[in-house]
Design an enzyme around this catalytic site. Structure first.
Site, mmCIF file in Angstrom:
data_model
loop_
_atom_site.group_PDB
_atom_site.id
_atom_site.type_symbol
_atom_site.label_atom_id
_atom_site.label_comp_id
_atom_site.label_asym_id
_atom_site.label_seq_id
_atom_site.Cartn_x
_atom_site.Cartn_y
_atom_site.Cartn_z
ATOM 1 N N ARG A 23 -1.364 7.915 -4.164
ATOM 2 C CA ARG A 23 -2.253 6.955 -3.525
ATOM 3 C C ARG A 23 -3.594 7.590 -3.153
ATOM 4 O O ARG A 23 -3.660 8.758 -2.777
ATOM 5 C CB ARG A 23 -1.592 6.394 -2.269
ATOM 6 C CG ARG A 23 -2.294 5.199 -1.641
ATOM 7 C CD ARG A 23 -1.482 4.626 -0.509
ATOM 8 N NE ARG A 23 -1.544 5.493 0.655
ATOM 9 C CZ ARG A 23 -0.747 5.378 1.703
ATOM 10 N NH1 ARG A 23 0.246 4.482 1.704
ATOM 11 N NH2 ARG A 23 -0.888 6.179 2.747
ATOM 12 N N ASP A 24 -4.650 6.759 -3.293
ATOM 13 C CA ASP A 24 -5.988 7.190 -2.863
ATOM 14 C C ASP A 24 -6.413 8.426 -3.661
ATOM 15 O O ASP A 24 -6.855 9.435 -3.095
ATOM 16 C CB ASP A 24 -5.961 7.494 -1.359
ATOM 17 C CG ASP A 24 -7.321 7.250 -0.696
ATOM 18 O OD1 ASP A 24 -7.555 7.837 0.386
ATOM 19 O OD2 ASP A 24 -8.137 6.513 -1.268
ATOM 20 N N ASP A 83 -7.844 0.283 -3.106
ATOM 21 C CA ASP A 83 -8.419 1.526 -3.634
ATOM 22 C C ASP A 83 -7.708 2.053 -4.872
ATOM 23 O O ASP A 83 -7.979 3.188 -5.288
ATOM 24 C CB ASP A 83 -8.423 2.629 -2.571
ATOM 25 C CG ASP A 83 -9.138 2.215 -1.306
ATOM 26 O OD1 ASP A 83 -8.809 2.756 -0.249
ATOM 27 O OD2 ASP A 83 -10.007 1.337 -1.398
ATOM 28 N N TYR A 90 0.837 -1.212 0.000
ATOM 29 C CA TYR A 90 0.000 0.000 0.000
ATOM 30 C C TYR A 90 0.865 1.252 0.000
ATOM 31 O O TYR A 90 0.943 1.986 0.983
ATOM 32 C CB TYR A 90 -0.928 -0.023 1.221
ATOM 33 C CG TYR A 90 -2.017 1.038 1.252
ATOM 34 C CD1 TYR A 90 -2.144 1.902 2.338
ATOM 35 C CD2 TYR A 90 -2.935 1.168 0.215
ATOM 36 C CE1 TYR A 90 -3.141 2.873 2.394
ATOM 37 C CE2 TYR A 90 -3.935 2.131 0.267
ATOM 38 C CZ TYR A 90 -4.033 2.982 1.361
ATOM 39 O OH TYR A 90 -5.028 3.941 1.404
ATOM 40 N N SER A 144 -6.074 9.063 3.018
ATOM 41 C CA SER A 144 -4.990 8.070 3.016
ATOM 42 C C SER A 144 -3.930 8.358 1.963
ATOM 43 O O SER A 144 -3.222 7.460 1.530
ATOM 44 C CB SER A 144 -5.583 6.674 2.766
ATOM 45 O OG SER A 144 -6.498 6.336 3.763
ATOM 46 N N ASP A 194 -9.432 5.465 9.815
ATOM 47 C CA ASP A 194 -9.568 5.622 8.353
ATOM 48 C C ASP A 194 -9.166 7.010 7.887
ATOM 49 O O ASP A 194 -8.906 7.211 6.685
ATOM 50 C CB ASP A 194 -11.019 5.409 7.913
ATOM 51 C CG ASP A 194 -11.475 3.990 8.090
ATOM 52 O OD1 ASP A 194 -10.676 3.067 7.841
ATOM 53 O OD2 ASP A 194 -12.638 3.793 8.478
HETATM 54 O O1 LIG Z 1 -28.360 3.672 -8.558
HETATM 55 N N1 LIG Z 1 -27.663 4.357 -9.387
HETATM 56 O O2 LIG Z 1 -28.173 4.832 -10.423
HETATM 57 C C1 LIG Z 1 -26.298 4.567 -9.122
HETATM 58 C C2 LIG Z 1 -25.556 5.303 -10.032
HETATM 59 C C3 LIG Z 1 -24.217 5.534 -9.773
HETATM 60 C C4 LIG Z 1 -23.634 5.032 -8.616
HETATM 61 O O3 LIG Z 1 -22.331 5.331 -8.425
HETATM 62 C C5 LIG Z 1 -21.568 4.544 -7.561
HETATM 63 O O4 LIG Z 1 -21.868 4.913 -6.204
HETATM 64 C C6 LIG Z 1 -21.061 4.187 -5.248
HETATM 65 C C7 LIG Z 1 -21.503 4.553 -3.853
HETATM 66 O O5 LIG Z 1 -22.799 3.960 -3.628
HETATM 67 C C8 LIG Z 1 -19.589 4.512 -5.442
HETATM 68 O O6 LIG Z 1 -18.828 3.679 -4.580
HETATM 69 C C9 LIG Z 1 -17.979 4.345 -3.644
HETATM 70 O O7 LIG Z 1 -16.841 4.824 -4.352
HETATM 71 C C10 LIG Z 1 -15.899 5.472 -3.465
HETATM 72 C C11 LIG Z 1 -14.751 5.980 -4.323
HETATM 73 O O8 LIG Z 1 -15.304 6.873 -5.275
HETATM 74 C C12 LIG Z 1 -15.356 4.497 -2.424
HETATM 75 O O9 LIG Z 1 -14.512 5.262 -1.557
HETATM 76 C C13 LIG Z 1 -13.301 4.631 -1.135
HETATM 77 O O10 LIG Z 1 -13.654 3.751 -0.083
HETATM 78 C C14 LIG Z 1 -12.511 3.068 0.469
HETATM 79 C C15 LIG Z 1 -12.999 2.101 1.514
HETATM 80 O O11 LIG Z 1 -13.968 1.242 0.908
HETATM 81 C C16 LIG Z 1 -11.537 4.089 1.058
HETATM 82 O O12 LIG Z 1 -10.395 3.423 1.585
HETATM 83 C C17 LIG Z 1 -11.112 5.067 -0.012
HETATM 84 O O13 LIG Z 1 -10.291 6.070 0.554
HETATM 85 C C18 LIG Z 1 -12.347 5.716 -0.636
HETATM 86 O O14 LIG Z 1 -12.003 6.548 -1.722
HETATM 87 C C19 LIG Z 1 -16.524 3.909 -1.635
HETATM 88 O O15 LIG Z 1 -16.050 2.872 -0.778
HETATM 89 C C20 LIG Z 1 -17.537 3.314 -2.606
HETATM 90 O O16 LIG Z 1 -18.705 2.868 -1.907
HETATM 91 C C21 LIG Z 1 -19.162 4.198 -6.859
HETATM 92 O O17 LIG Z 1 -17.841 4.674 -7.036
HETATM 93 C C22 LIG Z 1 -20.094 4.854 -7.857
HETATM 94 O O18 LIG Z 1 -19.807 4.397 -9.150
HETATM 95 C C23 LIG Z 1 -24.391 4.315 -7.705
HETATM 96 C C24 LIG Z 1 -25.736 4.089 -7.969
HETATM 97 MG MG LIG Z 2 -8.218 4.553 3.212
#
Ligand SMILES: O=[N+]([O-])c1ccc(O[C@@H]2O[C@H](CO)[C@@H](O[C@@H]3O[C@H](CO)[C@@H](O[C@@H]4O[C@H](CO)[C@@H](O)[C@H](O)[C@H]4O)[C@H](O)[C@H]3O)[C@H](O)[C@H]2O)cc1
Ligand SMILES: [Mg+2]
Length: 354
Positions: A84-85, A131, A79, A91, A309
């Site tokens: 990153r991130d 990530d 990592y 992070s 986190d």
């Molecule tokens: O119904 N609909 O029509 C519809 C349309 C579009 C939709 O879009 C989707 O929506 C999702 C959320 O529901 C998004 O998911 C989130 O994306 C984030 C990054 O962008 C993640 O963040 C990371 O999380 C890590 C820990 O897990 C951290 O370590 C890290 O630092 C952190 O950056 C979240 O977990 C993750 O849950 C999808 O991208 C997105 O494409 C959804 C529905």
């Molecule tokens: Mg993180």
């Protein structure tokens, strides 16, 4: 001689219990006066978690861990990707591509590889770059991600190829059901992961994917959490059972490991995309190879519960609004630092209970 991969790395092996995490847990117990809670906390100290190599400096600790682990499995997280991130702030790491990051990252990987080659008889399981690739599926609209997408892929492929020469069993991070499991995301994700696998030489040491790293999803939910509305892949089982066949049909018979370290409680979020220090989370299913799913090699604890986190300090350089959001427990220290109040909640909310 190049070692030969042999199926599920977890089969028939014990998993090393991280002394680093155990020391954090014992320190946490010492801060607690309630004897019943103290007793519960001490049980956490014997549950294996992954050791995160989140800086180049930490590579110097690896020989010691390898000696301590002996023939038990040492579980690590690679990592330290430059930039990153890329779609978040909490992070962000030490390396930048604009600042010689690609070369420094190769030195980081080379250092890990050399340490493992120097320790005979060890078995290492590595989660590769949480990530990272997931952000290339959903966040190319963010120039912080789109500007480094080819370099992310090149760095990850370098890590996979190089660590394979040391016989490291690798699981590439694949986000979670609420990230890449959405109908719009899962096929592009499968395509990208198979392309990475093939670019890295299709080594059998690239065992598969790791899901739900540092997230809170159930392996198998009794009923869909309301926030999952619109996504039939409402838990990790559905996500894996959908993604596995897609990978197989594009040429990669991938296996999975699933993080359940903070998945004990469901329906704790107001939005699925919330991820930072989520209140009411609990320690989840204990690590095991009795997974009940032929795709899943092991249930594991990858994010060590209690390690933060991200900071809730709005004036901090790495402040991410997600860590000040409605579901986030505050006040919170910097990512990776010990978050005592959150750890106590994880113990209290554990399911199965301690
Ligand atoms: O119904 N609909 O029509 C519809 C349309 C579009 C939709 O879009 C989707 O929506 C999702 C959320 O529901 C998004 O998911 C989130 O994306 C984030 C990054 O962008 C993640 O963040 C990371 O999380 C890590 C820990 O897990 C951290 O370590 C890290 O630092 C952190 O950056 C979240 O977990 C993750 O849950 C999808 O991208 C997105 O494409 C959804 C529905
Ligand atoms: Mg993180």
């Amino acid at each position: 001689p190049v070692p030969t991969a042999s199926g599920n790395p977890y089969s028939g092996k014990s998993v090393w219990n991280s002394e680093y995490y155990a020391s954090e847990v014992y320190a946490a117990a010492a801060m607690v006066t309630d004897t019943a809670l103290k007793a519960k906390i001490s049980k956490v100290a014997s549950i294996p978690t992954f050791t995160w190599f989140d800086t180049m400096a930490k590579v110097a600790d690896l020989p010691g861990y390898l000696r301590a682990a002996g023939s038990s499995i040492l579980q690590i997280v690679v990592y330290d990707l430059p930039n990153r991130d890329c779609h978040a702030n909490a992070s962000n790491g030490e390396l930048l591509y604009a600042n010689n990051g690609a070369a420094l990252y190769q030195q980081y990987i080379d250092g890990i590889t050399a340490a493992i080659k120097a320790s005979s008889g060890s078995t290492v399981v590595a989660v590769i770059e949480p990530d990272s690739l997931a952000n290339l599926v959903t966040n190319l609209s963010d120039s912080r991600c789109s500007s480094v997408q080819d370099q992310y892929k090149a760095s990850v492929v370098y890590a996979l190829k190089t660590l394979a020469t040391a016989g490291v069993y690798m699981y590439i991070d694949a986000g979670h059901a609420g990230w890449l499991g959405w109908p719009a995301n899962i096929s592009p994700a499968a395509t990208m992961f198979t392309q990475i696998f093939k670019s890295a030489g299709s080594s059998p040491f690239i065992r598969g994917l790791a899901t739900n790293v540092a997230n809170y999803n159930a392996l198998t939910a009794a009923s869909p959490d309301p926030v999952t509305q619109g996504n039939n892949n409402y838990d990790e089982t559905h996500y894996i059972n959908a993604l596995g066949p897609m990978l197989a049909s594009s040429g990669w018979n991938a296996q999975f490991i699933v993080d359940q370290g903070r998945s004990g409680k469901q329906n704790i979020r107001s939005a699925w995309g919330n991820w930072c220090n989520i209140k009411n989370a609990g320690f989840g299913l204990r690590p095991t190879t009795s997974t009940g799913n032929s795709y899943i090699d092991a249930i594991v604890w990858i994010k060590p519960g209690g390690e933060c986190d991200g900071t809730s300090n709005t004036s901090a350089v790495r402040y991410d609004s997600m860590c000040g959001g409605p579901d986030a427990k505050v006040p919170a220290p910097e990512a990776g630092q010990w978050f005592q109040a959150y750890f106590v909640d994880l113990v209290t909310n554990a399911n199965p209970a301690f």
